[in-house]
Design a protein around this motif. Structure first.
Motif, PDB file in Angstrom:
ATOM      1  N   ALA A  11      -1.704  -6.001  -0.783  1.00 50.24           N
ATOM      2  CA  ALA A  11      -1.641  -5.593   0.618  1.00 50.24           C
ATOM      3  C   ALA A  11      -0.256  -5.043   0.957  1.00 50.24           C
ATOM      4  O   ALA A  11      -0.137  -4.035   1.663  1.00 50.24           O
ATOM      5  CB  ALA A  11      -1.981  -6.769   1.528  1.00 50.24           C
ATOM      6  N   ALA A  12       0.781  -5.700   0.452  1.00 45.20           N
ATOM      7  CA  ALA A  12       2.135  -5.204   0.698  1.00 45.20           C
ATOM      8  C   ALA A  12       2.342  -3.843   0.031  1.00 45.20           C
ATOM      9  O   ALA A  12       2.915  -2.923   0.628  1.00 45.20           O
ATOM     10  CB  ALA A  12       3.168  -6.206   0.177  1.00 45.20           C
ATOM     11  N   GLY A  13       1.851  -3.709  -1.206  1.00 46.91           N
ATOM     12  CA  GLY A  13       1.960  -2.430  -1.896  1.00 46.91           C
ATOM     13  C   GLY A  13       1.171  -1.331  -1.207  1.00 46.91           C
ATOM     14  O   GLY A  13       1.618  -0.184  -1.120  1.00 46.91           O
ATOM     15  N   ALA A  14      -0.003  -1.672  -0.701  1.00 54.93           N
ATOM     16  CA  ALA A  14      -0.824  -0.687   0.001  1.00 54.93           C
ATOM     17  C   ALA A  14      -0.148  -0.239   1.289  1.00 54.93           C
ATOM     18  O   ALA A  14      -0.224   0.939   1.660  1.00 54.93           O
ATOM     19  CB  ALA A  14      -2.199  -1.270   0.308  1.00 54.93           C
ATOM     20  N   THR A  15       0.515  -1.157   1.955  1.00 50.24           N
ATOM     21  CA  THR A  15       1.230  -0.799   3.177  1.00 50.24           C
ATOM     22  C   THR A  15       2.358   0.178   2.870  1.00 50.24           C
ATOM     23  O   THR A  15       2.566   1.154   3.596  1.00 50.24           O
ATOM     24  CB  THR A  15       1.797  -2.062   3.847  1.00 50.24           C
ATOM     25  OG1 THR A  15       0.715  -2.944   4.137  1.00 50.24           O
ATOM     26  CG2 THR A  15       2.513  -1.730   5.132  1.00 50.24           C
ATOM     27  N   LEU A  16       3.062  -0.076   1.787  1.00 46.00           N
ATOM     28  CA  LEU A  16       4.157   0.817   1.411  1.00 46.00           C
ATOM     29  C   LEU A  16       3.662   2.157   0.868  1.00 46.00           C
ATOM     30  O   LEU A  16       4.313   3.186   1.054  1.00 46.00           O
ATOM     31  CB  LEU A  16       5.047   0.142   0.367  1.00 46.00           C
ATOM     32  CG  LEU A  16       5.796  -1.111   0.837  1.00 46.00           C
ATOM     33  CD1 LEU A  16       6.519  -1.749  -0.334  1.00 46.00           C
ATOM     34  CD2 LEU A  16       6.782  -0.762   1.943  1.00 46.00           C
ATOM     35  N   ALA A  17       2.521   2.157   0.191  1.00 44.82           N
ATOM     36  CA  ALA A  17       2.008   3.379  -0.433  1.00 44.82           C
ATOM     37  C   ALA A  17       1.078   4.182   0.480  1.00 44.82           C
ATOM     38  O   ALA A  17       0.672   5.279   0.112  1.00 44.82           O
ATOM     39  CB  ALA A  17       1.266   3.029  -1.717  1.00 44.82           C
ATOM     40  N   ALA A  18       0.734   3.635   1.629  1.00 47.32           N
ATOM     41  CA  ALA A  18      -0.196   4.330   2.521  1.00 47.32           C
ATOM     42  C   ALA A  18       0.388   5.675   2.932  1.00 47.32           C
ATOM     43  O   ALA A  18       1.571   5.791   3.248  1.00 47.32           O
ATOM     44  CB  ALA A  18      -0.471   3.482   3.754  1.00 47.32           C
ATOM     45  N   PRO A  19      -0.456   6.691   2.900  1.00 44.79           N
ATOM     46  CA  PRO A  19       0.035   8.021   3.260  1.00 44.79           C
ATOM     47  C   PRO A  19       0.430   8.090   4.742  1.00 44.79           C
ATOM     48  O   PRO A  19      -0.228   7.499   5.592  1.00 44.79           O
ATOM     49  CB  PRO A  19      -1.139   8.944   2.971  1.00 44.79           C
ATOM     50  CG  PRO A  19      -2.292   8.093   2.636  1.00 44.79           C
ATOM     51  CD  PRO A  19      -1.835   6.691   2.498  1.00 44.79           C
ATOM     52  N   THR A  20       1.506   8.784   5.003  1.00 45.36           N
ATOM     53  CA  THR A  20       1.972   8.975   6.374  1.00 45.36           C
ATOM     54  C   THR A  20       2.240  10.458   6.597  1.00 45.36           C
ATOM     55  O   THR A  20       2.353  11.233   5.646  1.00 45.36           O
ATOM     56  CB  THR A  20       3.269   8.182   6.632  1.00 45.36           C
ATOM     57  OG1 THR A  20       4.259   8.592   5.693  1.00 45.36           O
ATOM     58  CG2 THR A  20       3.041   6.684   6.504  1.00 45.36           C
ATOM     59  N   GLY A  21       2.347  10.844   7.826  1.00 44.16           N
ATOM     60  CA  GLY A  21       2.698  12.224   8.170  1.00 44.16           C
ATOM     61  C   GLY A  21       1.660  13.218   7.699  1.00 44.16           C
ATOM     62  O   GLY A  21       0.460  13.024   7.861  1.00 44.16           O
ATOM     63  N   PRO A  35      -3.909   6.987  -2.436  1.00 43.69           N
ATOM     64  CA  PRO A  35      -3.498   6.288  -3.658  1.00 43.69           C
ATOM     65  C   PRO A  35      -4.481   5.162  -4.008  1.00 43.69           C
ATOM     66  O   PRO A  35      -5.114   4.581  -3.122  1.00 43.69           O
ATOM     67  CB  PRO A  35      -2.126   5.718  -3.305  1.00 43.69           C
ATOM     68  CG  PRO A  35      -1.639   6.545  -2.165  1.00 43.69           C
ATOM     69  CD  PRO A  35      -2.867   6.983  -1.427  1.00 43.69           C
ATOM     70  N   LEU A  36      -4.608   4.882  -5.290  1.00 45.49           N
ATOM     71  CA  LEU A  36      -5.566   3.873  -5.757  1.00 45.49           C
ATOM     72  C   LEU A  36      -5.311   2.510  -5.131  1.00 45.49           C
ATOM     73  O   LEU A  36      -6.259   1.801  -4.782  1.00 45.49           O
ATOM     74  CB  LEU A  36      -5.509   3.771  -7.283  1.00 45.49           C
ATOM     75  CG  LEU A  36      -6.472   2.774  -7.926  1.00 45.49           C
ATOM     76  CD1 LEU A  36      -7.908   3.156  -7.611  1.00 45.49           C
ATOM     77  CD2 LEU A  36      -6.252   2.716  -9.406  1.00 45.49           C
ATOM     78  N   ILE A  37      -4.062   2.132  -4.968  1.00 49.36           N
ATOM     79  CA  ILE A  37      -3.757   0.819  -4.401  1.00 49.36           C
ATOM     80  C   ILE A  37      -4.262   0.710  -2.956  1.00 49.36           C
ATOM     81  O   ILE A  37      -4.704  -0.342  -2.518  1.00 49.36           O
ATOM     82  CB  ILE A  37      -2.247   0.492  -4.506  1.00 49.36           C
ATOM     83  CG1 ILE A  37      -2.002  -0.981  -4.204  1.00 49.36           C
ATOM     84  CG2 ILE A  37      -1.417   1.377  -3.594  1.00 49.36           C
ATOM     85  CD1 ILE A  37      -0.625  -1.456  -4.565  1.00 49.36           C
ATOM     86  N   VAL A  38      -4.224   1.817  -2.229  1.00 49.82           N
ATOM     87  CA  VAL A  38      -4.718   1.816  -0.851  1.00 49.82           C
ATOM     88  C   VAL A  38      -6.233   1.678  -0.849  1.00 49.82           C
ATOM     89  O   VAL A  38      -6.808   0.995  -0.009  1.00 49.82           O
ATOM     90  CB  VAL A  38      -4.271   3.098  -0.112  1.00 49.82           C
ATOM     91  CG1 VAL A  38      -4.886   3.194   1.264  1.00 49.82           C
ATOM     92  CG2 VAL A  38      -2.753   3.152  -0.021  1.00 49.82           C
ATOM     93  N   THR A  39      -6.884   2.305  -1.818  1.00 48.97           N
ATOM     94  CA  THR A  39      -8.335   2.222  -1.923  1.00 48.97           C
ATOM     95  C   THR A  39      -8.784   0.839  -2.375  1.00 48.97           C
ATOM     96  O   THR A  39      -9.807   0.330  -1.921  1.00 48.97           O
ATOM     97  CB  THR A  39      -8.842   3.287  -2.916  1.00 48.97           C
ATOM     98  OG1 THR A  39      -8.338   4.559  -2.523  1.00 48.97           O
ATOM     99  CG2 THR A  39     -10.346   3.328  -2.957  1.00 48.97           C
ATOM    100  N   ALA A  40      -8.034   0.222  -3.269  1.00 51.47           N
ATOM    101  CA  ALA A  40      -8.425  -1.068  -3.838  1.00 51.47           C
ATOM    102  C   ALA A  40      -8.060  -2.263  -2.967  1.00 51.47           C
ATOM    103  O   ALA A  40      -8.618  -3.343  -3.156  1.00 51.47           O
ATOM    104  CB  ALA A  40      -7.783  -1.241  -5.207  1.00 51.47           C
ATOM    105  N   ALA A  41      -7.158  -2.104  -2.028  1.00 49.58           N
ATOM    106  CA  ALA A  41      -6.679  -3.233  -1.224  1.00 49.58           C
ATOM    107  C   ALA A  41      -7.808  -3.975  -0.500  1.00 49.58           C
ATOM    108  O   ALA A  41      -7.848  -5.210  -0.537  1.00 49.58           O
ATOM    109  CB  ALA A  41      -5.607  -2.780  -0.245  1.00 49.58           C
ATOM    110  N   PRO A  42      -8.746  -3.297   0.172  1.00 47.56           N
ATOM    111  CA  PRO A  42      -9.819  -4.047   0.844  1.00 47.56           C
ATOM    112  C   PRO A  42     -10.720  -4.815  -0.131  1.00 47.56           C
ATOM    113  O   PRO A  42     -11.183  -5.913   0.183  1.00 47.56           O
ATOM    114  CB  PRO A  42     -10.623  -2.966   1.569  1.00 47.56           C
ATOM    115  CG  PRO A  42      -9.727  -1.796   1.667  1.00 47.56           C
ATOM    116  CD  PRO A  42      -8.809  -1.875   0.497  1.00 47.56           C
ATOM    117  N   ILE A  43     -10.947  -4.257  -1.305  1.00 46.63           N
ATOM    118  CA  ILE A  43     -11.791  -4.934  -2.293  1.00 46.63           C
ATOM    119  C   ILE A  43     -11.114  -6.207  -2.785  1.00 46.63           C
ATOM    120  O   ILE A  43     -11.738  -7.271  -2.872  1.00 46.63           O
ATOM    121  CB  ILE A  43     -12.098  -3.980  -3.467  1.00 46.63           C
ATOM    122  CG1 ILE A  43     -12.891  -2.776  -2.967  1.00 46.63           C
ATOM    123  CG2 ILE A  43     -12.841  -4.700  -4.587  1.00 46.63           C
ATOM    124  CD1 ILE A  43     -12.971  -1.628  -3.949  1.00 46.63           C
TER     125      ILE A  43
END
Length: 76
Positions: A11-21, A35-43
């Motif tokens: 979750a922390a990694g997904a927050t940092l890797a989430a696309p912005t702008g 990014p894959l980490i953002v996609t995998a975080a909810p699972i």
């Protein structure tokens, strides 16, 4: 417990890797992928939740069975 810790790290990694702008706009339009980490975080979060529920249930069942066993020994 390990899955819960992993979930927190993801979750922390997904927050940092989430696309912005502009990259977030590209993801929203389907031009680029998230990014894959953002996609995998909810699972991983759902797996951690399910594991926590099972672990908690097993803990309380164990306490209940121990108490029943102790009461049975005292009643004999």
């Amino acid at each position: 417990m390990g899955l819960g810790i992993t979930s927190g790290l993801v979750a922390a990694g997904a927050t940092l890797a989430a696309p912005t702008g502009l990259s977030a706009i590209g993801v929203a339009l389907g031009i680029t992928s998230a990014p894959l980490i953002v996609t995998a975080a909810p699972i991983i979060g759902a797996a951690a939740t399910a594991t926590g529920v099972i672990s908690g249930g097993a803990y309380f069942y164990s306490k209940w069975k121990s108490r029943k066993a102790k009461e049975n020994l005292e009643n004999q």
